[in-house]
Design a protein around this motif. Structure first.
Motif, PDB file in Angstrom:
ATOM      1  N   MET A  73      24.173  36.830   3.023  1.00 21.16           N
ATOM      2  CA  MET A  73      23.793  37.669   4.151  1.00 21.16           C
ATOM      3  C   MET A  73      24.733  37.521   5.337  1.00 21.16           C
ATOM      4  O   MET A  73      24.721  38.352   6.249  1.00 21.16           O
ATOM      5  CB  MET A  73      22.357  37.337   4.591  1.00 21.16           C
ATOM      6  N   PHE A  74      25.558  36.478   5.328  1.00 23.58           N
ATOM      7  CA  PHE A  74      26.421  36.214   6.470  1.00 23.58           C
ATOM      8  C   PHE A  74      27.891  36.277   6.070  1.00 23.58           C
ATOM      9  O   PHE A  74      28.707  35.437   6.449  1.00 23.58           O
ATOM     10  CB  PHE A  74      26.081  34.848   7.080  1.00 23.58           C
ATOM     11  N   GLN A  79      34.669  32.024   5.522  1.00 18.97           N
ATOM     12  CA  GLN A  79      34.056  31.277   4.417  1.00 18.97           C
ATOM     13  C   GLN A  79      33.845  29.816   4.768  1.00 18.97           C
ATOM     14  O   GLN A  79      32.847  29.214   4.372  1.00 18.97           O
ATOM     15  CB  GLN A  79      34.918  31.399   3.163  1.00 18.97           C
ATOM     16  N   GLN A  80      34.768  29.234   5.529  1.00 19.42           N
ATOM     17  CA  GLN A  80      34.646  27.814   5.843  1.00 19.42           C
ATOM     18  C   GLN A  80      33.497  27.540   6.821  1.00 19.42           C
ATOM     19  O   GLN A  80      33.018  26.407   6.920  1.00 19.42           O
ATOM     20  CB  GLN A  80      35.961  27.272   6.429  1.00 19.42           C
ATOM     21  N   ASP A  81      33.037  28.574   7.540  1.00 22.81           N
ATOM     22  CA  ASP A  81      31.951  28.391   8.503  1.00 22.81           C
ATOM     23  C   ASP A  81      30.633  29.005   8.035  1.00 22.81           C
ATOM     24  O   ASP A  81      29.600  28.807   8.670  1.00 22.81           O
ATOM     25  CB  ASP A  81      32.332  29.027   9.853  1.00 22.81           C
ATOM     26  N   ARG A  82      30.668  29.734   6.936  1.00 28.48           N
ATOM     27  CA  ARG A  82      29.491  30.515   6.534  1.00 28.48           C
ATOM     28  C   ARG A  82      28.315  29.638   6.150  1.00 28.48           C
ATOM     29  O   ARG A  82      27.179  29.890   6.545  1.00 28.48           O
ATOM     30  CB  ARG A  82      29.849  31.442   5.381  1.00 28.48           C
TER      31      ARG A  82
END
Length: 228
Positions: A73-74, A79-82
């Motif tokens: 959903m985000f 990608q490294q913070d998702r």
């Protein structure tokens, strides 16, 4: 012929209609985002119930399932913070209510388990056990049913204040007006904290694949789970 009066009338009509038209367009955009988030939450709620059913109905495992399910959903985040952002949403703006098994079921059926070292609702030989209801049967007590309430952040200007106010009113009225529903729902501030958001709700029911352990002590510490 003088056409100025007609032109002025058209301008006035335009000025009256354009704010409503803009509000409708923005509202449609936000509604599409809410619909998408609801679909994502439905999937995440099923994942939470599935992991909970395999791991004694514990909150930590349901949280893990929610985090996995909500991760897509985000996708707008790097990608490294998702994953970190997803975990933050789950920890701060998600409230899980364990509808079944409830406290009465644990009181009626929980028994000492040597393997687990704590009292648990038996999950073996259910087809041969009594179907007597006390207050439900042990077969029904082995159904894990959870309700997940998520305070979705509203990002579309103008409509965010309208929808957040409507969500706050609906949540508070539901809890305050219906005693049975209030056991399964929470007021707006309990779910959203300081966020002006919109509460979306999803439920999932899964047959327990392990003996359910009462997580009431965890519920009482202020965690993001309720145990009616």
């Amino acid at each position: 012929m003088n056409r100025r009066p007609q032109s002025a009338q058209a301008m006035v009509e335009f000025l009256i209609i354009i704010p409503v038209l803009i509000l409708l367009i923005f509202g449609a955009a936000q509604a599409a985002l809410i619909y998408s988030a609801k679909n994502g939450l439905n999937y995440a709620t099923f994942q939470a119930a599935r992991l909970g059913a395999m791991n004694h109905a514990q909150y930590s495992d349901m949280r893990r399932g929610l985090t996995r399910g909500m991760y897509p959903m985000f996708s707008q985040y790097p990608q490294q913070d998702r994953m970190q952002h997803t975990a933050s949403e789950v920890d701060n703006f998600i409230l899980i209510t364990r509808i079944s098994p409830d406290q009465a079921s644990f009181g009626a059926f929980a028994e000492a388990s040597d393997a687990l070292g704590v009292d648990a609702i038996p999950n073996d030989n259910l087809m041969f056990r009594s179907t007597q209801q006390s207050p439900v049967s042990i077969q029904d007590a082995n159904l894990l049913k959870i309700r997940v309430q998520y305070c979705m952040r509203l990002i579309v200007p103008m409509v965010e204040h309208i929808l957040s106010s409507a969500s706050r009113f609906n949540a508070d009225q539901t809890v305050g007006s219906f005693s049975e529903v209030s056991k399964l729902s929470a007021d707006y501030s309990s779910v959203c904290a300081a966020r002006n958001g919109f509460i979306i709700t999803s439920e999932a029911t899964v047959r327990m694949q392990s003996a359910a352990i009462n997580d009431a002590d965890y519920c009482s510490t202020g965690a993001r789970m309720r145990c009616p």
